[in-house]
Write a protein that holds these residues in place. Structure first.
Motif, PDB file in Angstrom:
ATOM      1  N   ASP A  42       0.873  -1.171   0.000  1.00 54.96           N
ATOM      2  CA  ASP A  42       0.000   0.000   0.000  1.00 54.96           C
ATOM      3  C   ASP A  42       0.914   1.225   0.000  1.00 54.96           C
ATOM      4  OD1 ASP A  42      -1.615   2.115   0.646  1.00 54.96           O
ATOM      5  OD2 ASP A  42      -2.754   1.048   2.184  1.00 54.96           O
ATOM      6  N   THR A  43       1.159   1.733  -1.196  1.00 57.73           N
ATOM      7  CA  THR A  43       2.166   2.792  -1.361  1.00 57.73           C
ATOM      8  C   THR A  43       1.873   4.024  -0.508  1.00 57.73           C
ATOM      9  OG1 THR A  43       2.592   2.015  -3.580  1.00 57.73           O
ATOM     10  CG2 THR A  43       3.282   4.249  -3.112  1.00 57.73           C
ATOM     11  N   LEU A  44       0.607   4.444  -0.496  1.00 61.07           N
ATOM     12  CA  LEU A  44       0.311   5.679   0.238  1.00 61.07           C
ATOM     13  C   LEU A  44       0.468   5.480   1.743  1.00 61.07           C
ATOM     14  CD1 LEU A  44      -2.673   7.180  -1.772  1.00 61.07           C
ATOM     15  CD2 LEU A  44      -0.274   7.849  -1.827  1.00 61.07           C
ATOM     16  N   ASN A  45       0.124   4.286   2.201  1.00 66.86           N
ATOM     17  CA  ASN A  45       0.320   4.011   3.627  1.00 66.86           C
ATOM     18  C   ASN A  45       1.821   3.972   3.971  1.00 66.86           C
ATOM     19  OD1 ASN A  45      -1.038   3.376   6.163  1.00 66.86           O
ATOM     20  ND2 ASN A  45       0.137   1.467   6.018  1.00 66.86           N
ATOM     21  N   TYR A  46       2.589   3.424   3.055  1.00 63.67           N
ATOM     22  CA  TYR A  46       4.048   3.394   3.210  1.00 63.67           C
ATOM     23  C   TYR A  46       4.554   4.831   3.397  1.00 63.67           C
ATOM     24  CZ  TYR A  46       8.836   1.882   1.668  1.00 63.67           C
ATOM     25  OH  TYR A  46      10.169   1.593   1.556  1.00 63.67           O
ATOM     26  N   PHE A  47       4.139   5.712   2.520  1.00 64.80           N
ATOM     27  CA  PHE A  47       4.581   7.107   2.642  1.00 64.80           C
ATOM     28  C   PHE A  47       4.076   7.741   3.946  1.00 64.80           C
ATOM     29  CE2 PHE A  47       4.582   7.343  -2.293  1.00 64.80           C
ATOM     30  CZ  PHE A  47       5.830   6.752  -2.326  1.00 64.80           C
ATOM     31  N   GLY A  48       2.907   7.288   4.410  1.00 65.56           N
ATOM     32  CA  GLY A  48       2.345   7.814   5.659  1.00 65.56           C
ATOM     33  C   GLY A  48       3.240   7.518   6.859  1.00 65.56           C
ATOM     34  N   LYS A  49       4.098   6.521   6.724  1.00 63.28           N
ATOM     35  CA  LYS A  49       4.975   6.172   7.852  1.00 63.28           C
ATOM     36  C   LYS A  49       5.991   7.281   8.150  1.00 63.28           C
ATOM     37  CE  LYS A  49       4.182   1.308   7.214  1.00 63.28           C
ATOM     38  NZ  LYS A  49       4.633  -0.023   6.856  1.00 63.28           N
ATOM     39  N   ILE A  50       6.150   8.167   7.194  1.00 61.24           N
ATOM     40  CA  ILE A  50       7.043   9.315   7.416  1.00 61.24           C
ATOM     41  C   ILE A  50       6.389  10.263   8.421  1.00 61.24           C
ATOM     42  CG2 ILE A  50       8.051  11.329   6.275  1.00 61.24           C
ATOM     43  CD1 ILE A  50       8.290   9.382   3.769  1.00 61.24           C
ATOM     44  N   GLU A  51       5.074  10.439   8.237  1.00 62.21           N
ATOM     45  CA  GLU A  51       4.290  11.255   9.174  1.00 62.21           C
ATOM     46  C   GLU A  51       4.385  10.645  10.585  1.00 62.21           C
ATOM     47  OE1 GLU A  51       2.867  13.579   7.353  1.00 62.21           O
ATOM     48  OE2 GLU A  51       1.619  14.599   8.836  1.00 62.21           O
ATOM     49  N   GLU A  52       4.275   9.329  10.627  1.00 60.77           N
ATOM     50  CA  GLU A  52       4.339   8.606  11.897  1.00 60.77           C
ATOM     51  C   GLU A  52       5.711   8.838  12.560  1.00 60.77           C
ATOM     52  OE1 GLU A  52       3.097   4.021  12.942  1.00 60.77           O
ATOM     53  OE2 GLU A  52       4.556   4.336  11.377  1.00 60.77           O
ATOM     54  N   THR A  53       6.750   8.877  11.736  1.00 53.28           N
ATOM     55  CA  THR A  53       8.100   9.114  12.258  1.00 53.28           C
ATOM     56  C   THR A  53       8.209  10.525  12.840  1.00 53.28           C
ATOM     57  OG1 THR A  53       8.886   7.669  10.533  1.00 53.28           O
ATOM     58  CG2 THR A  53      10.556   8.969  11.663  1.00 53.28           C
ATOM     59  N   GLY A  54       7.522  11.461  12.220  1.00 50.31           N
ATOM     60  CA  GLY A  54       7.485  12.826  12.755  1.00 50.31           C
ATOM     61  C   GLY A  54       6.900  12.821  14.159  1.00 50.31           C
ATOM     62  N   ARG A  55       5.854  12.006  14.356  1.00 50.22           N
ATOM     63  CA  ARG A  55       5.239  11.921  15.696  1.00 50.22           C
ATOM     64  C   ARG A  55       6.205  11.298  16.694  1.00 50.22           C
ATOM     65  NH1 ARG A  55       0.355   9.867  13.116  1.00 50.22           N
ATOM     66  NH2 ARG A  55       0.808   7.807  13.967  1.00 50.22           N
ATOM     67  N   TYR A  56       6.944  10.314  16.229  1.00 54.31           N
ATOM     68  CA  TYR A  56       7.940   9.628  17.068  1.00 54.31           C
ATOM     69  C   TYR A  56       8.966  10.666  17.570  1.00 54.31           C
ATOM     70  CZ  TYR A  56      11.613   5.887  17.734  1.00 54.31           C
ATOM     71  OH  TYR A  56      12.582   5.037  18.200  1.00 54.31           O
ATOM     72  N   ILE A  57       9.468  11.459  16.647  1.00 50.19           N
ATOM     73  CA  ILE A  57      10.459  12.485  16.994  1.00 50.19           C
ATOM     74  C   ILE A  57       9.855  13.498  17.971  1.00 50.19           C
ATOM     75  CG2 ILE A  57      11.804  14.431  16.038  1.00 50.19           C
ATOM     76  CD1 ILE A  57      12.054  12.658  13.435  1.00 50.19           C
ATOM     77  N   GLN A  58       8.613  13.889  17.664  1.00 49.60           N
ATOM     78  CA  GLN A  58       7.935  14.876  18.516  1.00 49.60           C
ATOM     79  C   GLN A  58       7.727  14.324  19.930  1.00 49.60           C
ATOM     80  OE1 GLN A  58       4.523  16.272  16.434  1.00 49.60           O
ATOM     81  NE2 GLN A  58       3.952  17.688  18.063  1.00 49.60           N
ATOM     82  N   THR A  59       7.348  13.049  20.009  1.00 50.31           N
ATOM     83  CA  THR A  59       7.127  12.435  21.328  1.00 50.31           C
ATOM     84  C   THR A  59       8.416  12.434  22.136  1.00 50.31           C
ATOM     85  OG1 THR A  59       5.431  11.023  20.396  1.00 50.31           O
ATOM     86  CG2 THR A  59       6.375  10.307  22.498  1.00 50.31           C
ATOM     87  N   ILE A  60       9.498  12.006  21.508  1.00 50.44           N
ATOM     88  CA  ILE A  60      10.763  11.953  22.264  1.00 50.44           C
ATOM     89  C   ILE A  60      11.227  13.374  22.611  1.00 50.44           C
ATOM     90  CG2 ILE A  60      13.171  11.138  22.278  1.00 50.44           C
ATOM     91  CD1 ILE A  60      10.891   8.975  22.517  1.00 50.44           C
ATOM     92  N   GLY A  61      10.944  14.312  21.730  1.00 49.11           N
ATOM     93  CA  GLY A  61      11.230  15.720  22.056  1.00 49.11           C
ATOM     94  C   GLY A  61      10.495  16.113  23.331  1.00 49.11           C
TER      95      GLY A  61
END
Ligand code: AHR
Length: 501
Positions: free
Chosen positions: A250-269
């Motif tokens: 699912d290509t678009l979901n794959y790309f959505g994982k970048i958004e998820e990574t942004g949340r990961y960074i924000q959480t650890i911040g």
């Protein structure tokens, strides 16, 4: 689709730390042996390092490299890799169930890193070993001479200390698979004591403490809080790791994982800020995203093979064959790192050669660049300067990992000294072209002097030893500046580097 973008030269996120484009290489699989090092190969130099691989590495202008592991480091004796090669022991590498010949150790790797023009970032074993061995390693590597370990280094032919500034305090210590895995407080205390000793030796040393192995770990993000509460004042970075894939196709979901990574960074911040205020600390801790990449094509197969094999030497392992879709993904992830560069100061593509890597090399055969090599290279070459806040007004989509994901993915880097503005742009729409309209404010009368693009391939297309240059960047067309606006039509599923001055 219409895609409106605004870029203002004064809306700065941060000055990017060039170490955002660092790499990681581990003693595992064929990363070191028959990757960077293969005596007897027609391309080998006097030290046994492959010149063809080295050239591809040099072209990436990598600022720093994390070494020697990874899971490997958690049962590694660094002393096994020093001194005459014929006296070095063969050991069992417990992490990857293979044999380690120790033909490459710290002094050898340092020669390679110097040739490659890359600063070393060293990891110490806090799994099977501890502070004592770590401090000996530090003395061997960084003390000028006149002490037992530094004199041994000199005896081994290296007079000057290496002056390594970045030290990783173990690897993925939250992972139950890790040799010497620890609970958070136990690890946090050991990390604190190790960092304290290292900084006592040299206060300019930068220490990286292990965060969670990924954002799916059951102890995430409690692990980060507990660890930082033990060591906050003595560390400079906390590590994040994340690997990606598109198993569900699912290509678009794959790309959505970048958004998820942004949340990961924000959480650890957020966790960093919480601990900082709880401790009334003065110092800042930043993020070192020291393992990231795509890893899924042959992950399960490797998992099966490793259980069955009989301790081979430098076996093929994690040799992912990257396609065009992966290149688009990597380009987007690098955009996210640029957008989050106020928090993420260091990031390492994992890994560099053969093992989940942008560069592949056959044993006795050719080396080639994988699809993901190019977006990584362009970010490293042109993504230095000020990261700018970019406003994007383009259609979005929802997927299972994130909502409101923009089809147009953009980051912008302004190099004030060189007077250049680089836009890294992805049209992630599966079928529609993007009518790009960028408003540029504060850049005078800019001109587009370079447009590089990657487009027109099937998502499943790859490079390989028989077709090393099937997927390569080309000269982009159809974009230009008119009345201080950059306009262009970007094909669906395409990547662009737009450079203005
Ligand atoms: O990069 C491969 C492995 O992934 C590393 O050894 C480990 O740190 C991570 O789990």
């Amino acid at each position: 689709m219409k895609a409106r973008v605004s870029v203002h030269r004064d809306f700065r996120i941060s000055t990017i730390d060039e170490r955002l484009y660092s790499a990681f290489i581990e003693h595992m699989g064929r990363a070191i042996y028959s990757g960077i090092y293969e005596p007897g190969h027609p391309e080998a130099d006097a030290n046994g390092f492959r010149k063809d691989v080295l050239k591809f590495v040099q072209d990436l202008k990598i600022p720093a490299i994390r070494y020697p592991g990874g899971n490997f480091v958690s049962a590694y004796n660094w002393e096994d890799g020093i001194g005459p090669k014929d006296k070095r022991p063969v050991r069992l590498d417990l992490a990857w169930r293979s044999k380690e010949t120790n033909q490459v150790g710290i002094d050898d790797f340092a020669i390679w890193a110097e040739q490659a023009g890359i600063e070393m970032m060293l990891a110490v074993n806090l799994g099977s070993r501890g502070l004592e061995e770590a401090r000996n390693f530090l003395e061997y590597v960084n003390f000028p001479g006149g002490s037992a370990w530094s004199d041994l280094r000199r005896e081994h032919g290296r007079q000057e200390p290496y002056g390594v500034k970045m030290w990783c305090l173990g690897n993925e210590m939250d992972g139950p698979w890790q040799i010497g895995h620890k609970v958070a407080t136990e690890y946090g205390r050991l990390a604190n004591e190790t960092a304290k000793a290292f900084k006592g030796f040299d206060p300019t040393i930068e220490a990286v403490v292990c965060g969670s192995s990924n954002d799916r770990m059951p102890t995430y993000p409690e692990w980060e809080r507990e660890v930082l509460e033990e060591c906050y004042e003595n560390v400079d970075y906390i590590s994040l790791h994340k690997y990606f894939g598109n198993k569900s196709k699912d290509t678009l979901n794959y790309f959505g994982k970048i958004e998820e990574t942004g949340r990961y960074i924000q959480t650890i911040g957020g966790v960093i800020d919480y601990v900082k205020s709880k401790k009334r600390a003065k110092n800042d801790v930043h993020i070192c995203f020291d393992e990231w990449n795509v890893w899924y094509h042959i992950r399960e197969e490797d998992g099966r093979r490793i259980k069955e094999w009989d301790w081979p030497e430098a076996p093929a392992l994690l040799e992912e064959n990257y396609n065009f879709e992966d290149a688009l993904f990597v380009a987007g992830l690098l955009n996210e790192f640029i957008r989050r560069s106020d928090r993420v100061r260091i990031a390492c593509i994992a890994q560099l050669v053969n093992v989940i890597a942008p560069i592949r090399a056959e044993k006795g055969g050719p080396a080639w660049r994988q699809t993901i090599y190019y977006p990584y290279q362009f970010a490293s070459l042109y993504g230095r300067g000020d990261a700018l806040n970019v406003a994007v007004d383009a259609p979005t989509y929802d997927c299972s990992v994130a909502d409101d994901v923009s089809y147009l993915d953009v980051s912008a880097v302004h190099d004030r000294e060189a007077g250049t503005l680089t836009l890294f742009v992805l049209n992630r729409h599966l079928t529609e072209k993007a009518d790009l309209d960028v408003e540029l404010t504060g850049f005078g009368t800019p001109a587009l002097f370079e447009h590089i693009s990657m487009e027109g391939y099937e998502l499943t297309d790859t490079n390989g030893p028989d077709k090393p240059d099937h997927i390569v960047p080309g000269k982009g067309t159809g974009a230009g500046v008119e009345d201080d606006r950059l306009r262009g039509a970007l094909a669906p599923l395409s990547y662009h580097v737009l450079r203005l001055n």
